[in-house]
Design an enzyme around this catalytic site. Sequence first.
Site, mmCIF file in Angstrom:
data_model
loop_
_atom_site.group_PDB
_atom_site.id
_atom_site.type_symbol
_atom_site.label_atom_id
_atom_site.label_comp_id
_atom_site.label_asym_id
_atom_site.label_seq_id
_atom_site.Cartn_x
_atom_site.Cartn_y
_atom_site.Cartn_z
ATOM 1 N N GLY B 149 0.832 -1.191 0.000
ATOM 2 C CA GLY B 149 0.000 0.000 0.000
ATOM 3 C C GLY B 149 0.870 1.245 0.000
ATOM 4 N N CYS B 150 0.263 2.370 -0.374
ATOM 5 C CA CYS B 150 1.040 3.601 -0.489
ATOM 6 C C CYS B 150 1.493 4.097 0.886
ATOM 7 C CB CYS B 150 0.234 4.656 -1.231
ATOM 8 S SG CYS B 150 -1.456 4.883 -0.663
ATOM 9 N N TYR B 151 0.575 4.173 1.838
ATOM 10 C CA TYR B 151 0.970 4.613 3.184
ATOM 11 C C TYR B 151 2.032 3.679 3.775
ATOM 12 C CZ TYR B 151 -2.841 8.103 3.687
ATOM 13 O OH TYR B 151 -3.671 9.187 3.575
ATOM 14 N N SER B 154 5.455 4.383 2.572
ATOM 15 C CA SER B 154 6.034 5.615 3.112
ATOM 16 C C SER B 154 6.445 5.463 4.576
ATOM 17 C CB SER B 154 5.033 6.767 2.984
ATOM 18 O OG SER B 154 4.120 6.783 4.069
#
Lengths: 346, 346, 346, 346
Positions: B149-151, B154
């Site tokens: 996932g993107c979060y 990060s």
Amino acid sequence: MHKYKVSILGASGYTGSELIRLLHQHPNTIINHITASKHANKEISEVFPHLNNSINLKLEQLAPSNIPEDTDVVFAALPHGASAEIINKIYKRDIKIIDLGADFRLNAKNYKDWYGDHPCTELLDNAVYGISELNKEQIATAKLVANPGCYPTSAILPLAPLLKSGVINEDNIIIDSKSGVTGAGRSPSLDTHFSEVNEGFKAYKVGEHRHCPEIEQQLSDYTGFDVNVTFTPHLIPIDRGILSTIYVNLKEKQTTSDLIKVYEDFYKNSHFIRIYPEGKYPNTSYVRGSNFCDIGVKSNPENKTAIIISAIDNLVKGASGQAIQNMNIMLDLPETTGINGLPLYP
Amino acid sequence: MHKYKVSILGASGYTGSELIRLLHQHPNTIINHITASKHANKEISEVFPHLNNSINLKLEQLAPSNIPEDTDVVFAALPHGASAEIINKIYKRDIKIIDLGADFRLNAKNYKDWYGDHPCTELLDNAVYGISELNKEQIATAKLVANPGCYPTSAILPLAPLLKSGVINEDNIIIDSKSGVTGAGRSPSLDTHFSEVNEGFKAYKVGEHRHCPEIEQQLSDYTGFDVNVTFTPHLIPIDRGILSTIYVNLKEKQTTSDLIKVYEDFYKNSHFIRIYPEGKYPNTSYVRGSNFCDIGVKSNPENKTAIIISAIDNLVKGASGQAIQNMNIMLDLPETTGINGLPLYP
Amino acid sequence: MHKYKVSILGASGYTGSELIRLLHQHPNTIINHITASKHANKEISEVFPHLNNSINLKLEQLAPSNIPEDTDVVFAALPHGASAEIINKIYKRDIKIIDLGADFRLNAKNYKDWYGDHPCTELLDNAVYGISELNKEQIATAKLVANPGCYPTSAILPLAPLLKSGVINEDNIIIDSKSGVTGAGRSPSLDTHFSEVNEGFKAYKVGEHRHCPEIEQQLSDYTGFDVNVTFTPHLIPIDRGILSTIYVNLKEKQTTSDLIKVYEDFYKNSHFIRIYPEGKYPNTSYVRGSNFCDIGVKSNPENKTAIIISAIDNLVKGASGQAIQNMNIMLDLPETTGINGLPLYP
Amino acid sequence: MHKYKVSILGASGYTGSELIRLLHQHPNTIINHITASKHANKEISEVFPHLNNSINLKLEQLAPSNIPEDTDVVFAALPHGASAEIINKIYKRDIKIIDLGADFRLNAKNYKDWYGDHPCTELLDNAVYGISELNKEQIATAKLVANPGCYPTSAILPLAPLLKSGVINEDNIIIDSKSGVTGAGRSPSLDTHFSEVNEGFKAYKVGEHRHCPEIEQQLSDYTGFDVNVTFTPHLIPIDRGILSTIYVNLKEKQTTSDLIKVYEDFYKNSHFIRIYPEGKYPNTSYVRGSNFCDIGVKSNPENKTAIIISAIDNLVKGASGQAIQNMNIMLDLPETTGINGLPLYP
């Protein structure tokens, strides 16, 4: 209806123009003097075209002698250092003074650490910190009010009730704040150049922002504890608004509704504080143009932590709106006079 | 030069169109099949006008039999649940599969807690979590990669080195993340309606986002510790980018430069991880359109805390770019092939 | 002070919430009824969170019988067609009606060409077109006012004086208009999805927008000439504001200052029209949140052409603000009551 | 593969950094020299943090002797006046020169009217105007190319085919252009200060922009007619993109499809010109980051007028992308080399 005469020192910045906007709707005031040294003798509408054909006031040089004798209230929206100098010179006059800069927010020790020697420490002792909801009694009798910084307003209002009631620990408080760009003022720089800011998002002054000691000092003064916070400001590519996401440790396993209850009790007489129901959270756009401070909270009782989210308009509750709220209190006017407009949405 | 044949399942969303953009520059691939059930039989340029006159591909119905026999790589950019179903049906074919959805990111227990029973747990066991820099060896031999996932991307990339090296505590980790609006996909809703988002800033799914267990599970799997995080996502009114501000507790009084050294050693062979020098911090606009993950750090040794800031483009390193990076690894191509473009700034 | 009782039909859209914001500051009105059929029985703050804790009103089903007996003024902010139907049913009551939709703006012939047969043509004949500055006398005695469209307001106010005074030709008028996204309403669609609009700029409905006949008909009615315009709307990725750039042919070689003089004479008693001095031009941000229509002009006498630029806030002067201005006129209140706030800048 | 050595004079502005981004993907070039006098001796990544850890090049003082002997191509992205001075000094070297400034775009007479006496009129006569699609043959053999302005590119490309084919009148052409803020460069000023630009929209330099004579001269030179245009630039609060809405008078009653046919024939070999089908129109976001110029058209045969809409990325097709396209033509490389990336959407 009595009209108090108001002077705005430093009217060419955004807090200055916001004072003009709000006072324009205030039934008990009349602006009789505005200054901006680098624009002296210009019409205000030359500096702020949105006032074109609407406000006819000429900007004057900043000087004690230029402030009319019959002035009742002085708002100082000046760069750091400039405020103290001019306020020192006019302090003895029969006026109320509200300083929107940083010169009277910190005690002498903190001021020295962050800015250097204070030019008039005797005034510093007389200044009242103008966080309206918390210091109303002192503000009511003050001659000089230090209007809070925008970030501190967004942090102190949600933290004070939980600290004061002993619900949370006074250390390990993390304040992750995000501000619109008007908070950086109106002076052009690469950091506020449109294409450098737009469509980006960044933290800045990580671990070294001058608003951190203001938050710690004021919360400590207010609660009597020694409060420590970690504070990180960020820049949002929007004009107005501060959202602070605050992480705290609970002393007991309070639920979200327990915490909401603390807030509702604490702020039950505070028109401008809006406590959100469980599951709803603030948005900077819900307060735009208004003097509200919105607060939402989510507890995780299992691991005794909670997340608090607050939103203000940095130019209103974070600056000019709160300044007028303080003026109202100082003049014994109803607190909401002239600043009870609803948010501009969208 | 050999051209691998690529199929994109779910090409009408932003991760789909980003795959098309990036693969268009990839010297070793050719897109030979794209699907979007609700737009079947339309030209892709009818759905994405920016591809007008540039990409001539017709969207097809999603069906195993529609995926050409000679396909080498399948990217699945489908809604949760839809991925597992189709992948289960094509898994036995001689293909590499990269799933950009959530279906294979969690273990069976976590999946059940957040989504319900998993439709094909046996594949779940075979899936490799595709955080390229950390799991490169397993990815190289994987048949099925669960793209992160993107979060989580990060958060995991900046946390893994400090956890693995034992520098920070594995609990009390706070991840305050902010994302651009493309992270919410392309389906219209009031929450993504322009005037509801623009000029605002808010937190959402406070304390209940599905990316939280993904972060915890993957960090725990990678480090062998039981990692616990508090994760709060926010919405920035920009198109692309995630900035995560992460608060950690240090075990010892490491300085900022100590921590930078840990990062530089850890990522010395990782082209896409850019470690910032002391006093500089990432901005989402510095990575826009690129596959970089930028990391900056600030330590406060006195109270043994540190602030870590990371930035990625959620559609590139947070989705389609990392997916292609994983494909490169799976196909034994140089890791940066086709995705080494510089950020689009501004 | 007398308080007129106001009903808002269709309060869940942006013009509805803007009416609430403006009426909240109006000293002579009280909102006693609001409707939104799909949100019936919800608190307005559930639909508009920015009104949380500030406005306590429950949305009701739209029905003639739900409109309280003692209602003085009805604002209809309903989809096209719905207005005429309900207004037809309540027209005989002793109320003033202001319709913010399109149902009563066109004559029967134009209405038929663009929308189909009008459901109540007899009311159509009684409706007064509510462009406040031009039709004040008729509005003062009207029972039903058709509030102008946002684009037409931005075009008619700057064109009327030059046409009426015979300075410009009535054909070959080009109106290149640009609008913020709130003009598209609050219903989600791909066209108003944040990431589709943000950082873009486009024309739409090129040569076929329904506001074109409204502009032509009203200017023709007002001037007595047969006015023809070319009108192209564009979408600006901002919330509020319309800027229209208008190209006209002069009959004689008037200079810029000649044209400014025409405007200043024409609008000398119009508080909300602000004429710019030579060399200065409007900006949508200079009128945000206000009821002003700003006008600037540049003549090129040599080739007998001129460029006129106007700016309004589409939700205020282009909708709800002008509606209240019309209400003030109809109720014989001072025209600026409740709507004389300064723009919110920035 | 042969690598041409490239020098960029003036690399600290947006066109400079865009040249770096695009050349980074170009297989036949290597940047061996960059200058920025006020940042001399800094790393480029100190000036452009998005290049951090990615581009290792040191900025040098601008001086002929600093340009390496073996340089093949010089791009000058310098302020007006500075270009001519340095190009005059290096012109005799065996290099190709592409000037992205205004110094060689106008003929001596026009230059004098708008800028003053030209410092080297003999070079002016040798310079080829680099509108790639129209002047390809002259560019191929040129030593010095004057890269077009961004607004002129957006106007000339859509107007040339209709003028050349005799379909439209050469006067009464109205060009209503809208540009993103990067067009104003990277030097901070109040006009480009974030909060002054954001959420606003305005026209500027109404009737007096220096790009007007460039459009008229180049269209006149190209077509042989004396072309006259009215040109109004506007500022859109976005980073990149120009959309021009152009109003023309038709000589005959051509339909939309007639005009599309003219375009498709004219540009049938032009990869970067994308003609839209009937009823579809460009958007700046559809070309972001790419070298495309998109064109849509709508005819109104009844009154013999047409509306043409074009969109470009001002930093790519409007500056650095077209400069590289011209370099490719001058070096006899395929025209699309290094600049055939798809738009970054969204």
